[in-house]
Motif scaffolding. Sequence first.
Motif, PDB file in Angstrom:
ATOM      1  N   UNK A 119     -16.251   3.778   1.923  1.00  0.00           N
ATOM      2  CA  UNK A 119     -15.474   2.745   2.605  1.00  0.00           C
ATOM      3  C   UNK A 119     -15.971   1.362   2.215  1.00  0.00           C
ATOM      4  N   UNK A 120     -15.044   0.461   1.879  1.00  0.00           N
ATOM      5  CA  UNK A 120     -15.384  -0.956   1.771  1.00  0.00           C
ATOM      6  C   UNK A 120     -15.198  -1.614   3.134  1.00  0.00           C
ATOM      7  N   UNK A 121     -15.427  -2.919   3.192  1.00  0.00           N
ATOM      8  CA  UNK A 121     -15.510  -3.567   4.495  1.00  0.00           C
ATOM      9  C   UNK A 121     -14.376  -4.501   4.826  1.00  0.00           C
ATOM     10  N   UNK A 122     -14.719  -5.777   5.076  1.00  0.00           N
ATOM     11  CA  UNK A 122     -13.700  -6.760   5.399  1.00  0.00           C
ATOM     12  C   UNK A 122     -13.958  -7.499   6.714  1.00  0.00           C
ATOM     13  N   UNK A 123     -13.328  -7.063   7.818  1.00  0.00           N
ATOM     14  CA  UNK A 123     -12.435  -5.916   7.901  1.00  0.00           C
ATOM     15  C   UNK A 123     -11.123  -6.140   7.148  1.00  0.00           C
ATOM     16  N   UNK A 124     -10.593  -5.061   6.590  1.00  0.00           N
ATOM     17  CA  UNK A 124      -9.318  -5.114   5.890  1.00  0.00           C
ATOM     18  C   UNK A 124      -9.426  -5.133   4.385  1.00  0.00           C
ATOM     19  N   UNK A 125     -10.613  -4.869   3.821  1.00  0.00           N
ATOM     20  CA  UNK A 125     -10.766  -4.850   2.368  1.00  0.00           C
ATOM     21  C   UNK A 125     -10.699  -3.421   1.844  1.00  0.00           C
ATOM     22  N   UNK A 211     -20.133  -0.417   2.430  1.00  0.00           N
ATOM     23  CA  UNK A 211     -20.863  -1.679   2.322  1.00  0.00           C
ATOM     24  C   UNK A 211     -20.243  -2.748   3.208  1.00  0.00           C
ATOM     25  N   UNK A 212     -21.026  -3.760   3.508  1.00  0.00           N
ATOM     26  CA  UNK A 212     -20.583  -4.950   4.215  1.00  0.00           C
ATOM     27  C   UNK A 212     -20.084  -4.611   5.622  1.00  0.00           C
ATOM     28  N   UNK A 213     -18.808  -4.879   5.925  1.00  0.00           N
ATOM     29  CA  UNK A 213     -18.305  -4.581   7.270  1.00  0.00           C
ATOM     30  C   UNK A 213     -18.292  -3.086   7.554  1.00  0.00           C
ATOM     31  N   UNK A 214     -18.485  -2.276   6.520  1.00  0.00           N
ATOM     32  CA  UNK A 214     -18.660  -0.841   6.737  1.00  0.00           C
ATOM     33  C   UNK A 214     -19.961  -0.560   7.470  1.00  0.00           C
TER      34      UNK A 214
END
Length: 603
Positions: A119-125, A211-214
Amino acid sequence: MRWQTFTSGLLLTTATVAEARRSFQHVGKKERSMPHDDGSALAHFLATRQVPEPKFANENTTKFSVNGTGIPDVDFDVGESYAGYLPITDNATDTNELFFWFFPSSTVNNTEKEILLWLNGGPGCSSFEGLLQENGPFVWQYGTLKPVPNPWAWNRLTNVVWVEQPVGTGFSRGEVTARGEEDVAAQFLGFWKNFMETFSLQGYKVYIAGESYAGAYCPYIASAMLDQNDTTYYDMSGMIIYDPVLGDDVVQESTTTVPFVDYHKNLMTFNDSFSEYIHGLHDSCGFADYNAKYLTYPPPGPQPPSYSQGVSDECGSLWGVILDEALSINPCFDVYQVATTCPILWDVLGFPGSIGYLPEGGEVYFDREDVKLAIHADVTHKWEECASGDVFVNGRDTSDPSTWKVLPHVIDSTKNVIIGHGTLDMILLPNGTLLSIQNTTWGGQLGFQSPPVEPFFVPFHTLSTADEIYAETDETALGSIAGAGVMGTAHTERGLTFVSIDLSGHMVPQYAPSAAFRHLEFLLGHVDSLSSVKPFSIEPNYPQPAADTLGNGTGPSTFDTGASGSTADTVSAATDKPSSAASVVSSFVALGGVAAAAMLLNL
């Protein structure tokens, strides 16, 4: 990349590797003779690569099957894969659907019943950023001509699925109803059961990475899977989260930015007056004292709850002020990888780093009609790397930070969680992550009890030596070159591993693919620690150094709170063992940490 060598003669010197990358003729020197790369290495890789027989082809999966030789601009067979939509409930007519692309393991003899979710993050990416530029079977990096095979593809080790979620992300479609991570997790579990049934994956071990927002997505989804107490569909067995959103915004942001600037002072060359101003704020806002008190091993106690609510606007905005100044000096400054300079490289996804750039004539890859048709996506749906609309109701995630409850639950239940952080990342800084860890209780204790000092070792391999790249090998050529040796610091306690990755920015599998490959091997149990000198499983006979030659981990080498006039306690990274716990107790405070800035979308 920075190249590390041993005197055994097995590997090339730094200068030799540099020859492979840029001619010395520009400075009046002649290169040594080297075979011309006419594409033979790549041709050999493609000719000798074994593409397994389809493992998941059946009447339920036929409509999702992707032609491995029919993906636009990809001029080689990527093997078996499946892509398409599945609903987030058990109602097959549900119009709320997530989009996925599933790549079974490409290793012929891999029969392990396990699957990893990315999963990528974002949210929404979109997680397809990860697929195309991080750990998928083919990669199309910034500024490059076309996709190339990825020898560091995670599906070389296990079955991997990249999922665009929550609803409103990428090709996923429907009505945005999620108000927090609990809703995201519930919707995802509905999709996941449908996915597992479609591909007959019942009983498979499940791993989650992102990563990130994940850093919010992954722990909440993993915790919800564990709560199901159902190993048929949700046998949660481990997790990796890179450069993650974890806790208090100011703690992950402005509190640690000045020490990060000091550590990377050659990349952020601020004048004396501005430097004095930000150091004055770092002191007067109490950030220096906060770091000195709480970034210690073991921590003295819990950090103040809702810390950011008591910080003034001037103090809370320190990170943004520093970013503005960095951009004035280097207009191509990239908070995702702070060593970036001009020119901006074009990106087939339209968003290299923190500055969007698609040159005239360029197209966003996944928004092309031919690509959509190839992977069964809705051709009328506009694909964006990061959604321009909200993926939470009213644009706000109402859930608590993952470190409060769900992350400890996953650590305690699996004893197999990795938190990694690139040392060149400023959108989420390393010491913000460490402060968040030191404020997390798992295994009955608060934070790490001992400082991270152990070496993170990435095995030497075919793509770590230029001579072997130019020879015919079973891997691709220079397009996938990657580093080796001691590339950071790793530390494990009570089922949680922290690892810093040198010379990596925010997207670790993109900037340091061989390092991320090793992390996955550790997660899957192929090696017993991140300091192991065992070769990669894909090159089991490649020679490696002795473990007692590695020394300590690399990266930040001083304890410095960033306070004006503060002194630094030097820590030697050259000795086999730290001289004392006190000398290394805060070896990472020279870095810092961030929560997402409103004007930037975390990938």
